[in-house]
Design an enzyme around this catalytic site. Structure first.
Site, short mmCIF file in Angstrom:
data_model
loop_
_atom_site.label_atom_id
_atom_site.label_comp_id
_atom_site.label_asym_id
_atom_site.label_seq_id
_atom_site.Cartn_x
_atom_site.Cartn_y
_atom_site.Cartn_z
N LEU A 12 90.26 14.48 -86.64
CA LEU A 12 90.35 15.35 -85.47
C LEU A 12 89.11 16.22 -85.29
CD1 LEU A 12 94.10 16.39 -85.79
CD2 LEU A 12 93.10 14.53 -84.41
N MET A 15 85.46 14.39 -81.11
CA MET A 15 85.79 13.14 -80.42
C MET A 15 87.25 12.75 -80.64
SD MET A 15 83.32 11.85 -78.57
CE MET A 15 83.71 10.11 -78.46
N ASN A 34 94.79 14.78 -89.88
CA ASN A 34 93.44 15.01 -90.36
C ASN A 34 93.50 15.20 -91.87
OD1 ASN A 34 90.60 15.58 -89.21
ND2 ASN A 34 90.85 17.16 -90.78
N SER A 130 82.11 5.42 -75.26
CA SER A 130 80.91 6.10 -74.78
C SER A 130 81.27 7.17 -73.77
CB SER A 130 79.95 5.09 -74.12
OG SER A 130 78.80 5.76 -73.64
N GLY A 132 80.50 10.70 -74.89
CA GLY A 132 80.44 11.97 -75.60
C GLY A 132 81.77 12.68 -75.58
N LYS A 184 78.65 -1.72 -77.54
CA LYS A 184 78.40 -0.28 -77.57
C LYS A 184 77.04 0.03 -78.20
CE LYS A 184 79.24 4.21 -77.57
NZ LYS A 184 78.19 4.76 -78.45
N HIS A 187 74.50 -0.75 -75.62
CA HIS A 187 74.56 0.35 -74.64
C HIS A 187 73.65 1.49 -75.10
CE1 HIS A 187 76.08 4.39 -73.72
NE2 HIS A 187 76.47 3.92 -72.54
N ASN A 188 73.77 1.85 -76.39
CA ASN A 188 72.97 2.95 -76.91
C ASN A 188 71.49 2.59 -76.98
OD1 ASN A 188 75.52 4.02 -77.22
ND2 ASN A 188 75.13 4.83 -79.26
N GLU A 191 70.25 3.07 -73.66
CA GLU A 191 70.19 4.52 -73.47
C GLU A 191 68.87 5.09 -74.01
OE1 GLU A 191 72.37 8.04 -75.83
OE2 GLU A 191 73.73 6.65 -74.82
N TYR A 192 68.45 4.62 -75.20
CA TYR A 192 67.18 5.06 -75.76
C TYR A 192 66.04 4.75 -74.80
CZ TYR A 192 68.67 6.06 -80.62
OH TYR A 192 69.22 6.60 -81.75
N ARG A 448 48.56 -20.77 -87.44
CA ARG A 448 49.61 -21.03 -88.42
C ARG A 448 49.45 -22.42 -89.04
NH1 ARG A 448 54.67 -21.42 -86.92
NH2 ARG A 448 55.55 -20.43 -88.78
#
Length: 479
Positions: A12, A15, A34, A130, A132, A184, A187-188, A191-192, A448
């Protein structure tokens, strides 16, 4: 204890607490637990009137409060802590019950956990959440990985608590085992890249156009009303307009220029390397964060010569601002396309059936990268499920065509002035790499073959070849 709770949340922190409150607000009875009982009591004291909660102080009471099949959501730190919590609760569950990891786990860990619990008849669900702490309470985007049977049970709940766009929930079943956490993660990664591109646009407008932070905030507000409309553009305007209450200076000027990261961008780049996916804009954004925190290294470079910076007139600044908008938009499209590609590559590698149109749909609301053009991406995949690139969609292709001159001029101007634009540059280089008729990779393959006899293919006939470079008369034979 009577089994009355439709779902339980253990862990708990902010988030977990907000997801539990969101579920309760939407009419579900929620068991809450918790490790330290004080957090459970605090939730009941402050938010207990928001819905029906069943507080539990022991794991046994927590599990006993859950209706069958039990739905147990864990919201704890990733890694060993997650494994410890699973180890604590799994023995208390029965076949058909579900453990949902709503944290930011690495998808490989989720795949491992799903396989282990599946062998015991327990469904393990990796749910990427996602948005926050605000999204968790008001409506996040939820990317769910796991069995279709588990989603049949959980889907109505997640769709109810998720963000809504045009009446559609921003929650969906992405695929089996680690697919939800993988999407996810990507997604992040996007986001970066998105954040770095916005930061580079700000830097150009300030250093080249000569605008103040407040003036740049106005620019971003205008952009947010057009094709660049997005959550990140919106909050950028707010950050740039903010004044530090202590000094009275622009807030942006009192913040240390060292960006932190929690690892998901790095995971995206590492995984893309394993898959051979060229996520160059995401990679450069990740490296830019790393470089920003290297104080000693930056100090060693400080004072070394750079470019020239002649000032722009106000008229020139207005034209320059328009060019930056084109460059930012084009680079964002490339970054999202790179994210799309690594998802496709992972789906092929891990046997996931991921609908990219669905991904775009649930990213339209609740999540950090929600943006106006995601609806166009969703529509593009509805029209063609096998779309190879976003630039295969006519409108995106036309916009990239229109951006060619300003995109290149912005990067050239930054190079002349010594202003770093790693994400802008990587996005354009990616575009030029993929559109090129012929790449210098032919020379790499020749090198190579010379030092390692790695062989090569020819353009004029099939087969694999090796040149005997050290022989007096060099000849070619089929390997």
């Amino acid at each position: 204890m009577n089994a009355t709770a439709a779902i339980g949340v253990t862990g708990l922190g902010v988030m977990g607490r907000n997801l539990a409150r969101n579920l309760a607000r939407n009419g579900y009875t929620v068991a809450v637990h918790n490790r330290t009982a004080g957090r459970t009591r605090a939730l009941m004291e402050v938010y207990g009137d928001e819905g029906t909660f069943v507080p539990a102080e022991t794991p046994e009471d927590f599990v006993a409060a859950l209706e069958r099949p039990r739905r147990l959501m864990i919201m704890v730190q990733t890694g060993e802590v997650t494994d410890a919590v699973i180890g604590q609760f799994a023995p208390l569950l029965e076949p058909g019950d579900m453990i949902i990891d709503g944290g930011g786990a690495h998808f490989a860990d989720t795949r491992r956990r799903e396989a282990a619990l599946r062998a015991r008849g327990i469904h393990f669900v990796g749910a990427g959440v996602s948005g926050g702490e605000e999204g968790a309470l008001e409506g996040p985007s939820i990317m769910v990985g796991g069995s279709s049977e588990a989603y049949d049970s959980l889907g109505p709940m997640f769709e109810a608590i998720s963000a809504k766009v045009d009446g559609e929930p921003c929650a969906a079943h992405i695929g089996s085992d680690g697919a939800g956490h993988f999407v996810k993660m990507v997604h992040n990664g996007i986001e970066y890249a998105d954040m770095q591109l916005i930061a580079e646009a700000y830097d150009l407008l300030r250093q080249v156009a000569g605008y103040t932070p407040a003036e740049i905030a106005d620019v971003f507000r205008r952009w947010n009303e057009g094709r660049l409309g997005s959550y990140l553009i919106e909050i950028t305007a707010e950050v740039l307009a903010h004044t530090d209450p202590v000094t009275g200076a622009p807030f942006i000027d009192v913040v240390a220029d060292a960006a932190g990261q929690k690892g998901t961008g790095r995971w995206t780049v590492q995984t893309a390397l394993d898959l051979g996916s060229p996520v160059t804009a995401i990679a450069q954004a990740t490296f830019a964060r790393a470089a920003s925190g290297r104080r000693e290294l930056r100090a060693a470079y400080s004072g070394l010569p750079g470019g020239t910076r002649p000032p722009l007139s106000r008229t020139e600044a207005e034209r320059f601002t328009s060019q930056v908008e084109h460059a930012l938009y084009a680079s964002k499209v490339i970054a999202y396309d790179q994210g799309r590609q690594v998802i496709q590559d992972a789906a092929a590698e891990y046997g996931w059936k991921i609908d990219l149109g669905t991904v775009a749909r649930i990213w339209r609301g609740g999540c950090i990268i929600r943006a106006a053009f995601l609806d166009r991406i969703r529509a593009a995949y509805a029209f063609d499920r096998d779309l190879v690139s976003l630039l295969g969609e006519m409108e995106f292709a036309m916009e990239i065509t229109d951006a060619q001159v300003p995109w290149r001029e912005i990067i050239a101007s930054a190079a002349r002035r010594g202003i770093p634009v790693p994400a802008f540059s990587a996005a354009l280089a990616h575009y030029d790499t993929l559109r090129a008729d012929r790449l210098p990779a032919a020379l790499l393959q020749g090198q190579r073959d010379y030092f390692g006899a790695h062989t090569y293919r020819r353009t004029d006939c099939p087969g694999t070849f090796h040149t005997h470079w050290t022989a007096p008369v060099r000849s070619e034979t089929t390997a």
